[in-house]
Design an enzyme around this catalytic site. Structure first.
Site, mmCIF file in Angstrom:
data_model
loop_
_atom_site.group_PDB
_atom_site.id
_atom_site.type_symbol
_atom_site.label_atom_id
_atom_site.label_comp_id
_atom_site.label_asym_id
_atom_site.label_seq_id
_atom_site.Cartn_x
_atom_site.Cartn_y
_atom_site.Cartn_z
ATOM 1 N N GLY A 14 22.822 -5.502 -11.075
ATOM 2 C CA GLY A 14 22.616 -4.674 -12.258
ATOM 3 C C GLY A 14 22.188 -3.249 -11.933
ATOM 4 O O GLY A 14 21.561 -2.985 -10.905
ATOM 5 N N LYS A 25 17.248 -1.302 -9.505
ATOM 6 C CA LYS A 25 16.129 -1.944 -10.192
ATOM 7 C C LYS A 25 15.395 -2.940 -9.309
ATOM 8 O O LYS A 25 14.156 -2.970 -9.282
ATOM 9 C CB LYS A 25 16.627 -2.646 -11.456
ATOM 10 C CG LYS A 25 15.532 -3.412 -12.191
ATOM 11 C CD LYS A 25 15.991 -3.950 -13.531
ATOM 12 C CE LYS A 25 17.034 -5.026 -13.407
ATOM 13 N NZ LYS A 25 17.311 -5.679 -14.709
ATOM 14 N N GLN A 76 29.857 -7.457 -6.016
ATOM 15 C CA GLN A 76 30.407 -7.602 -7.361
ATOM 16 C C GLN A 76 30.769 -6.195 -7.825
ATOM 17 O O GLN A 76 29.938 -5.458 -8.345
ATOM 18 C CB GLN A 76 29.403 -8.246 -8.322
ATOM 19 C CG GLN A 76 30.003 -8.521 -9.702
ATOM 20 C CD GLN A 76 28.983 -9.014 -10.711
ATOM 21 O OE1 GLN A 76 27.777 -8.863 -10.509
ATOM 22 N NE2 GLN A 76 29.457 -9.593 -11.807
ATOM 23 N N ASP A 105 15.577 -9.686 -10.352
ATOM 24 C CA ASP A 105 14.593 -9.022 -11.208
ATOM 25 C C ASP A 105 13.664 -10.013 -11.901
ATOM 26 O O ASP A 105 13.037 -9.691 -12.905
ATOM 27 C CB ASP A 105 15.291 -8.130 -12.242
ATOM 28 C CG ASP A 105 16.237 -8.906 -13.149
ATOM 29 O OD1 ASP A 105 16.383 -10.134 -12.960
ATOM 30 O OD2 ASP A 105 16.838 -8.282 -14.050
ATOM 31 N N LYS A 351 -7.849 7.975 15.474
ATOM 32 C CA LYS A 351 -6.491 7.483 15.681
ATOM 33 C C LYS A 351 -6.303 7.196 17.167
ATOM 34 O O LYS A 351 -6.632 8.030 18.018
ATOM 35 C CB LYS A 351 -5.449 8.504 15.224
ATOM 36 C CG LYS A 351 -4.021 8.010 15.400
ATOM 37 C CD LYS A 351 -2.992 9.065 15.017
ATOM 38 C CE LYS A 351 -1.586 8.520 15.212
ATOM 39 N NZ LYS A 351 -0.545 9.531 14.959
ATOM 40 N N HIS A 363 -20.500 11.897 11.433
ATOM 41 C CA HIS A 363 -19.917 12.698 10.366
ATOM 42 C C HIS A 363 -19.072 13.840 10.915
ATOM 43 O O HIS A 363 -19.309 14.363 11.998
ATOM 44 C CB HIS A 363 -20.988 13.281 9.434
ATOM 45 C CG HIS A 363 -22.321 13.480 10.063
ATOM 46 N ND1 HIS A 363 -23.469 12.930 9.563
ATOM 47 C CD2 HIS A 363 -22.690 14.137 11.185
ATOM 48 C CE1 HIS A 363 -24.494 13.251 10.331
ATOM 49 N NE2 HIS A 363 -24.039 13.979 11.319
ATOM 50 N N ASN A 386 -6.516 16.830 21.422
ATOM 51 C CA ASN A 386 -5.620 15.942 22.165
ATOM 52 C C ASN A 386 -4.170 16.386 22.181
ATOM 53 O O ASN A 386 -3.340 15.753 22.825
ATOM 54 C CB ASN A 386 -5.699 14.528 21.575
ATOM 55 C CG ASN A 386 -5.291 14.484 20.109
ATOM 56 O OD1 ASN A 386 -5.545 15.423 19.361
ATOM 57 N ND2 ASN A 386 -4.664 13.392 19.704
#
Length: 456
Positions: A14, A25, A76, A105, A351, A363, A386
């Site tokens: 659809g 969808k 289809q 859906d 990271k 902090h 880095n």
């Protein structure tokens, strides 16, 4: 009972016009996962030998998003009804397998309900999922004779008497492959819509004397479809409420279940407390006595026993050992690791960095590509430099190091065990064990100096 082999057909062709979106969808997400992926996962969990996905609109986007090796893509090209969609998949049906028909859906269909439908399917007949609605307007009605299902009449084709029937078709059914192919070949489009209805196979089966058994889902939400964003948002709320209820009953304290969001899988220990507006994404494990403050986002991470994550902290692809404290307003990015008792405070970002046992970054700090030992103090405003614009380099800090505030560590650099970095230092060379590193511009003082004054 012993089931036959089974394949699943998922209708996903659809356009989804009422979504007002360039995205197909079925790729719109519920709980962080495409609606059609929920259905594919249910099919696989049910043990489908093959999953035939009938697609049309947005086929390229679907193929980019869905990488399941078990998918057989069935085009289809024209959307001429559910029966026509099934006809496109029919060449792939084995005669001796069952064929279960689902919808991309209708994302909340449960494996338990589908298994009951599969078990209830009579030999040579059809298993049909139906529900009763107070207002069945717009749905195909289930017709019965002496209690036996005889057919399905679409609303637009129904008589006034048939429109009084409250039992409606959900569209989900299961039948033998050989029977399905034979019935599909007999379908016509002689109806108000000019389409080929899969529902017409019910009458064909009844005419052959085949038994049709109706099964009801556990919850109405399992068979609710999505045609617009409002319906999708309502199903999202239903899903989240169900997940929150399961967690509460399993011992997790959700301070407000209506403001909790699970977009993946949560494994948890005992006495876990989660405050409001927390989002859990991907695969997350929480140990015993973990506390998560309001507004946190936890994604694909393992959080050890007795950890506390303060409000508005974002954690992604991270491992925390026991008794770590994080935040508020901290960000731990992929590859961050905290050992037992480590602390990361407000406005600290990590990271690909490891913070050792008992170490603290209180902090206003960035720690990237860094290996930090035990009992290290990282002062406010410390930055591991880095990246040189092309390559990333590593910073190594040994145990028991004290890093003063406003320090820049220009990688690659190593700071030895027990060293002290004076506040305001830019470290460009390795620092030896137990040494003091200090680099400052000499302070000067001008007596009686006056600041410039703006001219009026």
């Amino acid at each position: 009972m012993l089931n036959n082999a089974m394949s699943v057909v998922i209708l996903a062709a659809g356009k989804g016009t009422r979504m007002y979106s360039d995205l197909p969808k079925v790729l719109h997400t519920l709980a962080g996962k495409a609606m059609v992926q929920h259905v594919i996962d249910a099919a696989n969990e049910l043990g489908a030998a093959h999953v035939h996905l009938v697609y049309g609109h947005g086929g390229d986007l679907l193929k980019q998003a869905l990488k399941d090796d078990n998918l057989n893509w069935v085009l289809q090209a024209e959307q001429l009804g559910t029966g026509h969609a099934m006809q496109q998949a029919a060449p792939f049906f084995a005669d001796d397998e069952d064929i279960l028909m689902l919808y991309g859906d209708v994302p909340l269909i449960s494996v338990e309900t589908l298994q009951r439908l599969r078990d209830a399917k009579p030999q040579g007949g059809i298993g049909l999922l139906t529900v009763k609605l107070d207002d069945p307007t717009g749905y195909g009605r289930i017709t019965r004779e002496n209690g036996k299902v005889t057919g399905i009449v679409e609303h637009k084709d129904a008589t006034d008497e048939q429109r009084q029937i409250q039992e409606i078709n959900t569209g989900i059914l299961i039948a033998n492959g050989a029977d399905m192919k034979r019935w599909l070949a007999k379908l016509t489009n002689n109806n108000a819509q000019g389409e080929y209805y899969i529902t017409d196979i019910i009458a064909l089966a009844y005419q052959e004397g085949r038994e049709i058994v109706a099964v009801h889902p556990q919850r109405l939400s399992e068979v609710e479809g999505v045609n617009n964003r409002l319906q999708l948002s309502r199903l999202e709320r239903v899903y989240q409420s169900e997940q929150a209820e399961k967690l509460l009953l399993a011992g997790v304290m959700l301070r407000d279940p209506a403001r909790f969001y699970l977009r993946g899988t949560l494994t948890h220990g005992r006495d876990v407390e989660i405050d409001t507006n927390v989002i859990i994404e991907g695969n997350v494990t929480l140990g015993h006595r973990v506390k998560i403050g309001t507004g946190c986002v936890i994604k694909n991470s393992v959080i050890g026993d007795d950890c506390e994550i303060s409000p508005y902290t974002v954690v992604e692809d991270v491992n925390l050992a026991a008794a770590c404290t994080i935040g508020p307003f901290a960000r731990l990015r992929p590859g961050a690791e905290l050992l037992e008792g480590a602390h990361v405070g407000n406005f600290v970002e990590m990271k690909k960095a490891r913070l050792g046992k008992g170490s603290k970054a209180g902090h206003l700090t960035y720690l990237g590509d860094a290996e930090i030992g035990d009992n290290v103090n990282i002062g406010a405003g410390t930055i591991t430099c880095n990246y040189d614009g092309a390559n990333k380099f590593k910073t190594i800090i040994g145990d028991d190091v004290f890093v003063g505030s406003d320090t820049q560590l220009v990688a690659p650099v190593t700071v030895g065990k027990g060293a002290t970095i004076a506040a305001g230092t830019t470290v460009t060379r390795n620092v030896g064990e137990n040494a003091l590193a200090i680099s400052r511009v000499p302070q000067t003082q001008k007596e009686g100096w006056r600041r410039p004054v703006k001219k009026k």
